[in-house]
Design a protein around this motif. Sequence first.
Motif, mmCIF file in Angstrom:
data_model
loop_
_atom_site.group_PDB
_atom_site.id
_atom_site.type_symbol
_atom_site.label_atom_id
_atom_site.label_comp_id
_atom_site.label_asym_id
_atom_site.label_seq_id
_atom_site.Cartn_x
_atom_site.Cartn_y
_atom_site.Cartn_z
ATOM 1 N N GLY C 24 25.912 32.671 18.293
ATOM 2 C CA GLY C 24 26.284 34.071 18.474
ATOM 3 C C GLY C 24 25.513 34.984 17.538
ATOM 4 O O GLY C 24 24.974 36.024 17.948
ATOM 5 N N VAL C 25 25.451 34.614 16.267
ATOM 6 C CA VAL C 25 24.729 35.414 15.276
ATOM 7 C C VAL C 25 23.262 35.550 15.678
ATOM 8 O O VAL C 25 22.721 36.659 15.764
ATOM 9 C CB VAL C 25 24.806 34.747 13.872
ATOM 10 N N VAL C 26 22.635 34.426 15.977
ATOM 11 C CA VAL C 26 21.188 34.425 16.225
ATOM 12 C C VAL C 26 20.839 35.117 17.539
ATOM 13 O O VAL C 26 19.899 35.916 17.604
ATOM 14 C CB VAL C 26 20.636 32.981 16.201
ATOM 15 N N LEU C 27 21.628 34.840 18.592
ATOM 16 C CA LEU C 27 21.305 35.446 19.889
ATOM 17 C C LEU C 27 21.399 36.965 19.817
ATOM 18 O O LEU C 27 20.506 37.681 20.258
ATOM 19 C CB LEU C 27 22.251 34.923 20.972
ATOM 20 N N GLN C 59 16.163 26.564 19.029
ATOM 21 C CA GLN C 59 17.088 25.595 18.435
ATOM 22 C C GLN C 59 18.548 25.856 18.789
ATOM 23 O O GLN C 59 19.381 24.972 18.659
ATOM 24 C CB GLN C 59 16.947 25.595 16.911
ATOM 25 N N ILE C 60 18.866 27.097 19.163
ATOM 26 C CA ILE C 60 20.277 27.407 19.436
ATOM 27 C C ILE C 60 20.623 27.286 20.914
ATOM 28 O O ILE C 60 21.746 27.560 21.326
ATOM 29 C CB ILE C 60 20.642 28.821 18.937
ATOM 30 N N ARG C 61 19.648 26.864 21.708
ATOM 31 C CA ARG C 61 19.859 26.683 23.146
ATOM 32 C C ARG C 61 20.973 25.674 23.431
ATOM 33 O O ARG C 61 20.952 24.550 22.909
ATOM 34 C CB ARG C 61 18.528 26.210 23.743
ATOM 35 N N GLY C 62 21.925 26.081 24.270
ATOM 36 C CA GLY C 62 22.988 25.161 24.704
ATOM 37 C C GLY C 62 23.948 24.763 23.590
ATOM 38 O O GLY C 62 24.674 23.785 23.683
ATOM 39 N N LEU C 63 23.970 25.569 22.516
ATOM 40 C CA LEU C 63 24.690 25.155 21.318
ATOM 41 C C LEU C 63 26.195 25.422 21.370
ATOM 42 O O LEU C 63 26.953 24.829 20.602
ATOM 43 C CB LEU C 63 24.092 25.890 20.116
ATOM 44 N N SER C 64 26.637 26.308 22.264
ATOM 45 C CA SER C 64 28.051 26.703 22.190
ATOM 46 C C SER C 64 28.985 25.528 22.468
ATOM 47 O O SER C 64 30.101 25.503 21.994
ATOM 48 C CB SER C 64 28.352 27.867 23.140
ATOM 49 N N GLY D 188 30.640 28.961 28.455
ATOM 50 C CA GLY D 188 29.665 28.095 29.100
ATOM 51 C C GLY D 188 28.232 28.553 28.903
ATOM 52 O O GLY D 188 27.303 27.918 29.380
ATOM 53 N N GLY D 189 28.049 29.695 28.228
ATOM 54 C CA GLY D 189 26.693 30.194 27.986
ATOM 55 C C GLY D 189 26.005 30.669 29.258
ATOM 56 O O GLY D 189 24.814 30.416 29.470
ATOM 57 N N ALA D 190 26.747 31.387 30.117
ATOM 58 C CA ALA D 190 26.186 31.861 31.388
ATOM 59 C C ALA D 190 25.079 32.890 31.158
ATOM 60 O O ALA D 190 25.072 33.598 30.149
ATOM 61 C CB ALA D 190 27.291 32.470 32.248
ATOM 62 N N HIS D 191 24.151 32.958 32.114
ATOM 63 C CA HIS D 191 23.047 33.919 32.012
ATOM 64 C C HIS D 191 23.370 35.236 32.697
ATOM 65 O O HIS D 191 22.579 36.188 32.626
ATOM 66 C CB HIS D 191 21.780 33.299 32.588
ATOM 67 N N GLN D 210 15.814 35.664 36.847
ATOM 68 C CA GLN D 210 14.369 35.456 36.754
ATOM 69 C C GLN D 210 13.928 35.297 35.300
ATOM 70 O O GLN D 210 13.109 34.431 34.976
ATOM 71 C CB GLN D 210 13.641 36.641 37.406
ATOM 72 N N GLN D 211 14.498 36.129 34.416
ATOM 73 C CA GLN D 211 14.173 36.012 32.986
ATOM 74 C C GLN D 211 14.512 34.610 32.471
ATOM 75 O O GLN D 211 13.766 34.006 31.698
ATOM 76 C CB GLN D 211 14.987 37.019 32.169
ATOM 77 N N THR D 212 15.667 34.122 32.898
ATOM 78 C CA THR D 212 16.088 32.784 32.468
ATOM 79 C C THR D 212 15.101 31.732 32.968
ATOM 80 O O THR D 212 14.673 30.856 32.216
ATOM 81 C CB THR D 212 17.496 32.479 33.028
ATOM 82 N N ALA D 213 14.772 31.822 34.236
ATOM 83 C CA ALA D 213 13.834 30.866 34.834
ATOM 84 C C ALA D 213 12.481 30.953 34.122
ATOM 85 O O ALA D 213 11.816 29.939 33.915
ATOM 86 C CB ALA D 213 13.682 31.137 36.324
ATOM 87 N N ASP D 214 12.078 32.159 33.758
ATOM 88 C CA ASP D 214 10.784 32.331 33.086
ATOM 89 C C ASP D 214 10.756 31.619 31.731
ATOM 90 O O ASP D 214 9.692 31.239 31.242
ATOM 91 C CB ASP D 214 10.470 33.827 32.899
ATOM 92 N N ARG D 215 11.929 31.492 31.119
ATOM 93 C CA ARG D 215 11.995 30.743 29.857
ATOM 94 C C ARG D 215 12.121 29.235 30.111
ATOM 95 O O ARG D 215 12.383 28.464 29.195
ATOM 96 C CB ARG D 215 13.178 31.229 29.017
#
Lengths: 344, 344, 344, 344
Positions: C24-27, C59-64, D188-191, D210-215
């Motif tokens: 949360g902080v980083v995002l 590094q914080i991807r999918g971290l929750s 769930g960390g939804a986009h 699209q932004q998500t897919a681009d990453r």
Amino acid sequence: MRSMRIGLLTAGGDCPGLNAVIRGVVLKGTRLHDHEFMGVRGGWRGLVEDDIELLTRHQIRGLSKQGGTILGTSRVGPYGEGNGGAARVKETMARHGLDALVAIGGDGTLTVARMLHEEGVPVVGVPKTIDNDLAATDVTFGFDTAVQIATEAIDRLRTTGDSHQRCMVVEVMGRHAGWIALHAGIAGGAHAILVPEVPLRWEQVADWAQQTADRGRAPLVVVAEGFTPEGGEEVTTGGVDGFGRPLLGGIGVQAAANLQELTGIETRCTTLGHLQRGGSPSAYDRVLATRFGTAALDAVHEHDYGQMVALRGTEVVRVPLAEATMQTKAVPREQWEEAAILFG
Amino acid sequence: MRSMRIGLLTAGGDCPGLNAVIRGVVLKGTRLHDHEFMGVRGGWRGLVEDDIELLTRHQIRGLSKQGGTILGTSRVGPYGEGNGGAARVKETMARHGLDALVAIGGDGTLTVARMLHEEGVPVVGVPKTIDNDLAATDVTFGFDTAVQIATEAIDRLRTTGDSHQRCMVVEVMGRHAGWIALHAGIAGGAHAILVPEVPLRWEQVADWAQQTADRGRAPLVVVAEGFTPEGGEEVTTGGVDGFGRPLLGGIGVQAAANLQELTGIETRCTTLGHLQRGGSPSAYDRVLATRFGTAALDAVHEHDYGQMVALRGTEVVRVPLAEATMQTKAVPREQWEEAAILFG
Amino acid sequence: MRSMRIGLLTAGGDCPGLNAVIRGVVLKGTRLHDHEFMGVRGGWRGLVEDDIELLTRHQIRGLSKQGGTILGTSRVGPYGEGNGGAARVKETMARHGLDALVAIGGDGTLTVARMLHEEGVPVVGVPKTIDNDLAATDVTFGFDTAVQIATEAIDRLRTTGDSHQRCMVVEVMGRHAGWIALHAGIAGGAHAILVPEVPLRWEQVADWAQQTADRGRAPLVVVAEGFTPEGGEEVTTGGVDGFGRPLLGGIGVQAAANLQELTGIETRCTTLGHLQRGGSPSAYDRVLATRFGTAALDAVHEHDYGQMVALRGTEVVRVPLAEATMQTKAVPREQWEEAAILFG
Amino acid sequence: MRSMRIGLLTAGGDCPGLNAVIRGVVLKGTRLHDHEFMGVRGGWRGLVEDDIELLTRHQIRGLSKQGGTILGTSRVGPYGEGNGGAARVKETMARHGLDALVAIGGDGTLTVARMLHEEGVPVVGVPKTIDNDLAATDVTFGFDTAVQIATEAIDRLRTTGDSHQRCMVVEVMGRHAGWIALHAGIAGGAHAILVPEVPLRWEQVADWAQQTADRGRAPLVVVAEGFTPEGGEEVTTGGVDGFGRPLLGGIGVQAAANLQELTGIETRCTTLGHLQRGGSPSAYDRVLATRFGTAALDAVHEHDYGQMVALRGTEVVRVPLAEATMQTKAVPREQWEEAAILFG
């Protein structure tokens, strides 16, 4: 064919799936053949003390997902001192008009069933061992649930270990066979799996833990309650508990103490204990238990007594009780060695 | 024996356990034999388009519990128009110095593997079908997880049905074989289980639902996506969706519409869909997938190509790919009938 | 406003939700303000020993949903002997160009944060206590997950107790406050809940257990690790473990020994221990932790240092660190008494 | 104080926690005050049609963890045509000697309770809305369970999306308020999170995907059933189902169709539907529901009618029914915007 009156009992330690067996027996028996059922309370005790009640279809409603056993269980046996043996069992059966018994239980229960059958009691066995250590069947119900619970526990403990850079030891069930440890350990990605079948020196286990730590990971060790370390000087834990029993003979705590001493890595032990045997069975166990139940009813219906139901591949078959109880199924050394490639 | 460089790919629909297979192959191969591994991205597409990367031991860390596949997947095949066939595959393998392939996938993938092998590509197959419909193996990984998820869904839906006195229909996976429906239905205590192998008239299903309702319970019907009703006039749903595809050919919705019309009981349908194939695999699937992975590595290591690994009883064995893909495993009618005793 | 470089640390015992705070902080910081982040490894230790690394968005991807803390944790503090105090912290911060700190931790960590702030270190606190015993916030993350795990354990143990007619004791976390015991006990329908705030005689607890058994049910007792029995003669367990620590000071085992002696009912204890703090956080904890994280970032962004984030009703607010750490939140006696109506 | 006879009813859609409320009311009432209870079957219908039975303490055993409602529910109301209004309710109450009612239900149920109270019926309300959209209480039970289930579904679907590089859309409950979507989406960390309170153009949502897919990630979109897209040309789905209702008005399917068309990314929709409201309540919901139950009993016991129980911070308070039903609680735009920082 005339309708029968059949007694059901569950004996020994409880196990997820017992109720699904009961449901399977009663549903098939009432729907297909109009048989009647009686619940024997508290395992063999119900026959010894005449504690038996009608088991209605209503009582088995929704039972496949329920943990434990609605019939209760105990470790009392008919051949115990003053319990009257086969004669008492036959007497009680006659009093209630029972034509046959379905006995659901482990090695001890099935041995009693075999002895009673040899003395003329019409009985069919359903094997139950959460440890999965019965040679006569590929799998027993309850085992899958126990492995699943232990695996979830390992998943949880791993994050704590990694955060604190601690070694985590998990003690799981398995007095004589290490199947739960082996499967949960593989599923959870353990760095060492200690089973009764393969004695090891603490130094060997400490080596694996150290290798893991050297790769920057927190070591996770699964130990079956029946594991015995080999040689070396043990760091014992001593003491007796409030019941006068030796304290913390718990192999998990011993493992933690030894690993911490040998590696210098802070180590914690969690003993899963009863968590592994309670609660709702997994889908796998519900299906297997239901199939065992309907197959046991078939055997009774055909008067094929002295048999036990068993899983062979994908088929449910019958095995003579005499044969069924002769042999336990240990983890073969080569299967443990296959897993050991992933250790450290 | 010299060290090999081995390519891994996962093709077809994803399935819980794919990552555990990958981990098993790579861990055993790097630890025991010093082999090297490359990840082929997006199934056969990676060989067709040369999308291949080194697969390090670090990448497979903690992978046994992770759903999906880190290699990605697609339905592209080397024999597709303009995809170059075996020649292109060999070319790409040569470019990366790949000595062999491990192909993890379903019927289609294994058929491609067989064809490639016949043209001289050194490949070992690992069977994957969440539907469990491959005759050559007793069980495939992913199936247990799907059954568990469907069973939990049934447990949840049942309480809603009972509270509202509604009939609940659950549509589960199973295009050609009804194994998921059969097992989840038995585990969840369904009042009717509809599978592709056993066509039924809606009137028969409605009878079961009505019998259940007459006993004061809310009917719960499990239907496999590939079930086809027999004869009678269907209440269809019509329409096309935003993609121009026929709308709600969904058999679950059709079942709900027909059951409501025939019984007058308010009926709701839930389609589990992708929920069944995503997420963390069950312990059972993790163990089976890991064993498949290490066994596939053994086959590659021994240059025993053109084989597929398979479960027979409690053993993991090898089966020629040619034989493996010949036959699907349907639910035998007598097994469905055994379950049907519990319907209504 | 110019972009900042912010250090994050997690200190004390791990707790589900720590990673969600970090995320949360980083995002929010990277997306809204272009701030930069550094991960301080192992809590305050990272500032004392200069163990600090860039913390990338990747590094914080999918971290929750991930348990534990990717930053690691320890119990080292800057005010420990030879650790250099605020001077060392400022020095390390200066070396890495850190403009501010976000310190995530319990009572001890927040007290250190307050002291550092008083010495001029720009720091914002995020409260973490799995025991939920901080007066300044309605709820802390991790608590909900712990209660959920304990409740599931109670659900499982109950079926075993009922099958064997045993009394089951569950020891849960809660050294100074009994919130986990209270909530899990209510949720699980416990027959007695023992908390640190309410000393009781074993005789009273045994009475409840006996009443439950008299109604034909298996008593289930939840005891917080910090519960102290009142008066009477204790049945102690004695001994020392492999580390020379007093053995089984475990109050759960003591409770089981005493209850068995007083009631004659066979009694078993399960200690949940680390199972309660590892693994994936509940949805509730993920949301709360994420909100705490983004709110902490706001405070840093506004240079509102010396503050801690807190939940009040449904709002996340700021509370001065000085005030926040003054008071622990005990279970009020009337709330325990409300629950006690359901005992026995 | 003399003992009372109290009627309980549950009306409207079912919701995890209803049984825990019933248990709380009855346990406190029987244990502390010796009151007697009657179960009104099928919500208000039981008062209209006189379908009322004694509710014994035995029936509420083990109820806190059970989904649904043992009293049944319906959408019938006393003010419906020919249902007799307050007069009929009073008549039925008199026939059974009921001194008061506890009505557990949503907005509609509480409005009826208020109207009945204004006509002299002694009634206390317990709020129930799985959508959490009642302004008079901070939280309602059932909501936490629904969010947890939706979050687990998102966790599962994410792995499939990532493996196939697909966009996954999840439709969750929330007709007028997007609380479930908001919380499950954050957890769930939804986009992207689409709620009824914030209309958006599909183009905006497609941009996030699209932004998500681009990453390099698979977009995951959570949409509340009550979301309405803003302007633009919709890709509708057309058709009618077997009941003649417009087909797939389902906003989830619409979202999938539009996102696939706008981004070209293969997109799949999963509609959770009834899965969110069935099954065992979370520990949080069991505690809240139990507290609501005991608090409602207190109000009845004190003859404080026309009130509803409610959560404010950590306290359970009473709120006049008149006030309670006046206002729904929408997701405030700033709270959605806070979450939206994490989109894309």
